[in-house]
Design an enzyme around this catalytic site. Structure first.
Site, PDB file in Angstrom:
ATOM      1  CD  GLU A 192      54.125   6.088  20.167  1.00  0.00           C
ATOM      2  OE1 GLU A 192      53.655   7.022  19.511  1.00  0.00           O
ATOM      3  OE2 GLU A 192      54.638   5.082  19.618  1.00  0.00           O
ATOM      4  CG  ASP A 203      58.563   4.244  19.083  1.00  0.00           C
ATOM      5  OD1 ASP A 203      57.960   5.293  19.338  1.00  0.00           O
ATOM      6  OD2 ASP A 203      58.915   3.915  17.932  1.00  0.00           O
TER       7      ASP A 203
HETATM    8  C1  GLC Z   1      56.581   6.771  17.519  1.00  0.00           C
HETATM    9  C2  GLC Z   1      57.334   8.053  17.766  1.00  0.00           C
HETATM   10  C3  GLC Z   1      57.431   8.818  16.492  1.00  0.00           C
HETATM   11  C4  GLC Z   1      58.122   7.983  15.446  1.00  0.00           C
HETATM   12  C5  GLC Z   1      57.454   6.617  15.301  1.00  0.00           C
HETATM   13  C6  GLC Z   1      58.301   5.671  14.537  1.00  0.00           C
HETATM   14  O1  GLC Z   1      55.283   6.997  17.136  1.00  0.00           O
HETATM   15  O2  GLC Z   1      56.699   8.787  18.767  1.00  0.00           O
HETATM   16  O3  GLC Z   1      58.106  10.024  16.665  1.00  0.00           O
HETATM   17  O4  GLC Z   1      58.112   8.633  14.215  1.00  0.00           O
HETATM   18  O5  GLC Z   1      57.243   6.008  16.556  1.00  0.00           O
HETATM   19  O6  GLC Z   1      59.420   5.294  15.297  1.00  0.00           O
END
Ligand code: GLC
Length: 654
Positions: free
Chosen positions: A326, A284
């Site tokens: 991500e 993430d």
């Molecule tokens: C990523 C997740 C999102 C979250 C962020 C902080 O972007 O997809 O939902 O708010 O990380 O953890």
């Protein structure tokens, strides 16, 4: 590579290993450690070489990898070796994913396990189970504020439930994807609690400052991620009487990767989840891993070094486990998360194709594919052994992160165009049936993103309310059109739970104190299984969408040209409503698929002899592999009905 300094250090480290490690038979582990050690040493040295305890930390790193290898189940070790032999396995067109919250989908992990046949019915064989780790009772950013990285949150089940789910999935050849939130922890995590109590060791896990001097310098160049609900990038902690870096929400403390102990802890956690059966780990918010004064503290070089190091270490312990990056950042930055190499992914094998996602939404709103074409044209090629995760919707907002130059080249003005899109999808624009809401509006910059479920954004909610059959049909066609693009583009298509039955916005979040300020909850549904049964009722929207997707998935799996080997060629047709590209079978000459999407509400035509003359696509007896039918041609003109797509094969000619 064999290099003396690192190799003699490796010898020293191996001599120092604890007896419980050195006495084991670790042949495969040692071969891979030998192969990767020079890279591991070099990266670790680049990041932490100036520290006095460098060698000690490196010993801990190797011990962590070895310990997790010893704990790795023999079935998983066998799988690792199979995947080493078939290293392109994840580029195959056979994979189709779905992301979901286990509680929203089926109550909890046990419920999810009982529903596995639903995925098989649809053809989905990769499931991303979104955060399931222990997190605070109140606000937890949808589980992305983790308070214990090694335990499942009791609201969704236990570690045993997860293990049963993972082995059931393996038996059915369904891949499991789990999140590891590497950038931050919840302020209720044990490390944060100890830091708060004054423990220096754990204060060094975070970015903690006595006063605003350094935070103020950071603030000069760091953007705000949640400007409405969590402005700024630092939070004052009353108990500690200090400032903590909190880039996302005030309760998410950013981890400090300039401390090697943090790196080792997080690597240990990644390997732990690999050992619980995760085939793929979604990392993430990877763009944020390194903070530097005077920068946006996103996409820093060191963030890439950290990911390379994570990958190199994971390859030693669990080489079958893949990483998803991500990184929802600018188009030119995203592909760097594959790792800038000639062939193999040095960082993450898979990355979210946020560019394609946003461009598809642009084409739907404008009914024009200029920007889509322009954006994809400038999308850097992926590495040979890496792939995109193509999606239409996910649990987050839609960010309009296209390149300003591309917007200009497509003939729009960046600011006005983004404003138009937000207005369009939030229903402010008169002609729009969309029911989204603006997310993360920043009054200072004028930026905004968009929340809303796929079905509600393409007008199904409005159409159903108005009982307008033509508008209902149009929304269904748009849902299928958008999916036809992510299924054929090249990469793993990732569906979002509920979209397969046209789930509308969910407004119940407004009644929940901890959710009502975050409208991303409007598109994080609880599946209504009675409504899902309507997928069996002929003619219902649920049935049309579900069966359409099911048919598409089945067709995709049989089309080798849809495997992802940089085998896509974009075609400029001169028709601004069509998006057209060719996919060619990397294993067989003259087996091409012509993909055509019509984003306009009127029929469009395409002159096939033009394509034939350009040598792209030799056509004779055409067949649409989605419907199995031959489309009508008038002379050389192919007619594409409104909001429809074709996957045309010229295979029959040869
Ligand atoms: C990523 C997740 C999102 C979250 C962020 C902080 O972007 O997809 O939902 O708010 O990380 O953890």
């Amino acid at each position: 590579m064999y290099e003396q300094v690192s190799h003699s250090l490796l010898n020293k480290i191996l001599d120092k290993l604890k007896p419980e490690i050195s006495e084991q038979d670790l042949r495969h582990f040692y071969t891979r450690l030998g192969a990767n050690f020079y890279a591991i040493y070099s990266l670790f040295h680049l990041l932490y070489g100036s520290r006095e305890d460098f060698e000690q930390q490196l010993v801990r790193l190797v011990e962590t990898m070895a310990t997790q290898y010893i704990r790795r189940d023999s079935i998983l070790k066998q799988l690792d070796r199979e995947r080493e032999n078939d290293h392109n396995w994840f580029l195959s067109q056979e994979w189709v994913g779905m992301a979901l919250y286990s509680d929203g989908f089926a109550g909890n992990l046990q419920g999810l396990r009982q529903r596995l046949s639903y995925f098989q019915e649809l053809g989905v064989n990769m499931i991303h189970v979104m955060p399931i780790l222990e997190c605070p009772q109140g606000a937890s950013d949808g589980g992305y504020a983790v308070s214990n990285f090694c335990n499942v949150d009791e609201r969704v089940g236990t570690l045993t439930d997860l293990q049963s789910l993972s082995s059931d999935m393996r038996r059915r050849n369904i891949l499991l994807t789990l999140d590891v939130v590497v950038n931050h922890t919840s302020d209720e995590h044990a490390w944060a609690k100890m830091a708060r109590e004054g423990d220096k060791k754990h204060q060094d896990y975070y970015y903690i400052f006595d006063n605003r001097d350094i935070p103020d310098m950071f603030e000069e160049t760091m953007p705000e991620i949640f400007p409405e609900t969590s402005p700024g990038n630092f939070t004052y902690d009353e108990a500690m009487e200090k400032w903590v870096m909190t880039v996302f929400n005030h309760y998410q403390w950013d981890l400090n990767y300039s401390n090697p102990a943090v790196f080792i802890e997080m690597l240990n956690i990644i390997l732990f989840w690999g050992n619980q059966g995760a085939d793929i780990v979604r990392l993430d918010a990877v763009a944020f891993l390194w903070k530097k004064i005077g920068t946006t503290s996103q996409n820093e070089r060191e963030a890439h070094l950290i990911l390379q190091l994570m990958k190199d270490c994971c390859q030693v312990t669990a080489p079958g486990v893949l990483f998803i990056a991500e990184a929802i950042v600018a188009p030119v930055e995203i592909s760097k998360y594959f790792g800038e190499d000639a062939v193999i992914a040095k960082e993450c094998e898979i990355a979210y194709n946020a560019t394609f996602m946003a461009l598809l939404w642009d084409a739907v709103a404008t009914k024009n594919t200029n920007l889509l074409e322009q954006g994809i044209h400038n999308l850097p090629d992926k590495l040979d052994r890496a792939t995109w995760l193509n999606y239409v919707r996910c649990h987050d907002d839609i960010g309009l992160g296209f390149d300003d130059t591309d917007i200009n080249l497509a003939g729009y003005k960046p600011y006005a165009h983004r404003k138009f899109l937000v207005d369009f999808y939030t229903g402010i624009y008169d002609a729009s049936p969309a029911r989204g809401q603006p997310f993360g509006r920043n009054e200072k910059t004028g930026d905004a993103r968009i929340s809303g479920s796929l079905a509600s954004l393409v007008g199904l909610e409005t159409a159903l309310e108005n009982q307008d059959p033509a508008a209902i049909q149009q929304s269904i066609d748009l849902i299928l059109l958008m999916h036809s693009m992510i299924m054929s583009f090249g990469g793993i298509p990732l569906l979002y739970y509920g979209d397969e039955i046209g789930t509308l916005n969910n407004y119940t979040y407004l009644q929940d104190e901890h959710k009502k300020h975050d409208n991303r909850w409007m598109h994080r549904p609880d599946i209504d299984w009675d409504k899902a049964e309507l997928r069996h009722q002929h003619g219902s929207p649920e049935q049309q969408i579900f069966d359409g997707l099911k048919k598409m998935i089945a067709a995709r799996k049989n089309i080798p040209a849809f495997a992802d080997f940089n085998n896509r060629e974009l075609l400029e047709t001169g028709n601004p409503h069509l998006f057209v590209f060719i996919r060619s079978n990397p294993f067989q000459l003259n087996d091409n698929i012509l993909v055509i999407g019509n984003f306009e509400g009127t029929p469009q035509s395409l002159n096939l002899s033009d394509l034939s003359n350009r040598g792209c696509f030799k056509y004779g007896q055409l067949q649409d592999l989605y419907t199995g039918e031959s489309p009508n041609l008038f002379k050389d003109q192919l007619v594409i009905p409104p909001y429809r797509f074709y996957w045309l094969s010229d295979r029959k000619l040869y």
